[in-house]
Design an enzyme around this catalytic site. Structure first.
Site, PDB file in Angstrom:
ATOM      1  N   ILE A   1       0.842  -1.198   0.000  1.00 37.34           N
ATOM      2  CA  ILE A   1       0.000   0.000   0.000  1.00 37.34           C
ATOM      3  C   ILE A   1       0.879   1.252   0.000  1.00 37.34           C
ATOM      4  O   ILE A   1       0.748   2.119  -0.881  1.00 37.34           O
ATOM      5  CB  ILE A   1      -0.962  -0.006   1.207  1.00 37.34           C
ATOM      6  CG1 ILE A   1      -1.839  -1.260   1.172  1.00 37.34           C
ATOM      7  CG2 ILE A   1      -1.833   1.249   1.195  1.00 37.34           C
ATOM      8  CD1 ILE A   1      -2.637  -1.489   2.432  1.00 37.34           C
ATOM      9  N   TYR A   2       1.777   1.348   0.949  1.00 46.13           N
ATOM     10  CA  TYR A   2       2.665   2.516   1.003  1.00 46.13           C
ATOM     11  C   TYR A   2       3.537   2.590  -0.240  1.00 46.13           C
ATOM     12  O   TYR A   2       3.641   3.642  -0.884  1.00 46.13           O
ATOM     13  CB  TYR A   2       3.533   2.462   2.258  1.00 46.13           C
ATOM     14  CG  TYR A   2       4.496   3.620   2.363  1.00 46.13           C
ATOM     15  CD1 TYR A   2       4.037   4.881   2.730  1.00 46.13           C
ATOM     16  CD2 TYR A   2       5.847   3.465   2.081  1.00 46.13           C
ATOM     17  CE1 TYR A   2       4.910   5.967   2.816  1.00 46.13           C
ATOM     18  CE2 TYR A   2       6.725   4.533   2.163  1.00 46.13           C
ATOM     19  CZ  TYR A   2       6.248   5.776   2.532  1.00 46.13           C
ATOM     20  OH  TYR A   2       7.110   6.846   2.598  1.00 46.13           O
ATOM     21  N   SER A   3       4.171   1.470  -0.593  1.00 45.86           N
ATOM     22  CA  SER A   3       5.027   1.449  -1.769  1.00 45.86           C
ATOM     23  C   SER A   3       4.252   1.846  -3.016  1.00 45.86           C
ATOM     24  O   SER A   3       4.744   2.597  -3.868  1.00 45.86           O
ATOM     25  CB  SER A   3       5.630   0.052  -1.960  1.00 45.86           C
ATOM     26  OG  SER A   3       6.369  -0.029  -3.149  1.00 45.86           O
TER      27      SER A   3
ATOM     28  N   THR B   1       1.652   3.828  -3.232  1.00 44.30           N
ATOM     29  CA  THR B   1       1.383   5.269  -3.269  1.00 44.30           C
ATOM     30  C   THR B   1       2.616   6.040  -3.712  1.00 44.30           C
ATOM     31  O   THR B   1       2.514   7.027  -4.446  1.00 44.30           O
ATOM     32  CB  THR B   1       0.907   5.805  -1.902  1.00 44.30           C
ATOM     33  OG1 THR B   1       1.957   5.706  -0.931  1.00 44.30           O
ATOM     34  CG2 THR B   1      -0.335   5.066  -1.410  1.00 44.30           C
TER      35      THR B   1
END
Length: 264
Positions: free
Chosen positions: A154-156, A158
């Site tokens: 998820i973070y990666s 974004t």
């Protein structure tokens, strides 16, 4: 107090601490007035008082949660209507190592809203005026984890969006005096890690950079006209090799028929 001439107004999101607060300090020192955006109004006001005293710059504050649709639109309206804005630093971000299966869906949505949607909308808010004046710069803070999914998709994901979005933006402004820079920090010592539920002290300290060093390097990269700035990368040729290999790979993806290995 600074005697530098006014370079316009810099908008910095996520400005109440860490990388954003350092950007605010450095930009005030370079002669920018400031619009600082963050959720924590008390910390914003404390920083603003310091910057007004030290640099003699005009500092305006917008207390806003960029995961809130109404707040994002309020910031959009404010900065799109401000003729003095010449620089946007999209620094606000939410981190976390969540994997999809166990992530809180609302937390994941909040991350995407701040890291992707707010960044896109605020860029869109200032870009037409920058192009009309043929002057301005957008700085988007991504992460080296845009190229590594081990921290959670998820973070990666974004941050991969931020990289691709900024690269496309660079093509859009090519031939003008408008700049678009993407900055890829590695591990940086800020409270971002604690908020994300991670312990930066668990990392090898030789790979942890201070926010001051990161921002100073990023601003040098901006002044040099770098499109992609990776403060921790010692050998700049490696970036050129990577980007070139990616473009070559992309060029091999098109054909009028499926590759032979997919024959029935």
């Amino acid at each position: 107090m600074s005697g530098q001439s006014n370079r316009g107004t810099a908008v910095v999101t996520g400005a109440s601490a860490g990388i954003g607060a350092v950007y605010a300090d450095r930009l005030a020192g370079q002669g920018y007035d400031l619009v600082l955006v963050a959720r924590r109004a008390d910390r914003l006001e404390e920083l603003a008082e310091k910057l007004r005293y030290v640099y003699g710059r005009k500092v305006s504050l917008i207390s806003a949660d960029l995961a809130d649709d109404n707040d994002v639109r309020r910031v959009e309206q404010a900065i799109s209507a401000d003729d003095s804005v010449t620089l946007l630093v999209n620094n606000a971000g939410i981190g976390g190592a969540q994997v999809v299966a166990t992530a809180d869906a609302d937390a994941a949505e909040r991350m995407i809203k701040v890291n992707v949607i707010a960044l896109t909308r605020l860029t869109r808010a200032v870009l037409p005026r920058f192009l009309a004046r043929n002057r301005g710069a957008v700085v988007n803070i991504a992460s080296v984890l845009a190229f590594d999914t081990s921290f959670g998709g998820i973070y990666s994901g974004t941050k991969a969006y931020v990289v691709n979005f900024t690269e496309a933006l660079q093509r859009e402004v090519a031939g003008t005096q408008v700049k678009a820079q993407v900055v890829l920090p590695g591990a940086t010592r800020t409270d971002f890690w604690e908020i994300a539920g991670s312990d930066i002290d668990a990392l090898p300290q030789e790979i942890v950079m201070t926010a001051d060093d990161l921002v100073d390097a990023a601003l040098v990269g901006l002044a040099k006209g770098e499109a992609v700035t990776v403060p921790g990368l010692a050998d700049a040729a490696k970036l050129d090799i990577f980007l070139g290999a990616r473009q070559t790979f992309y060029g091999s993806l098109h054909a009028d028929k499926p590759a032979a290995r997919y024959a029935a």
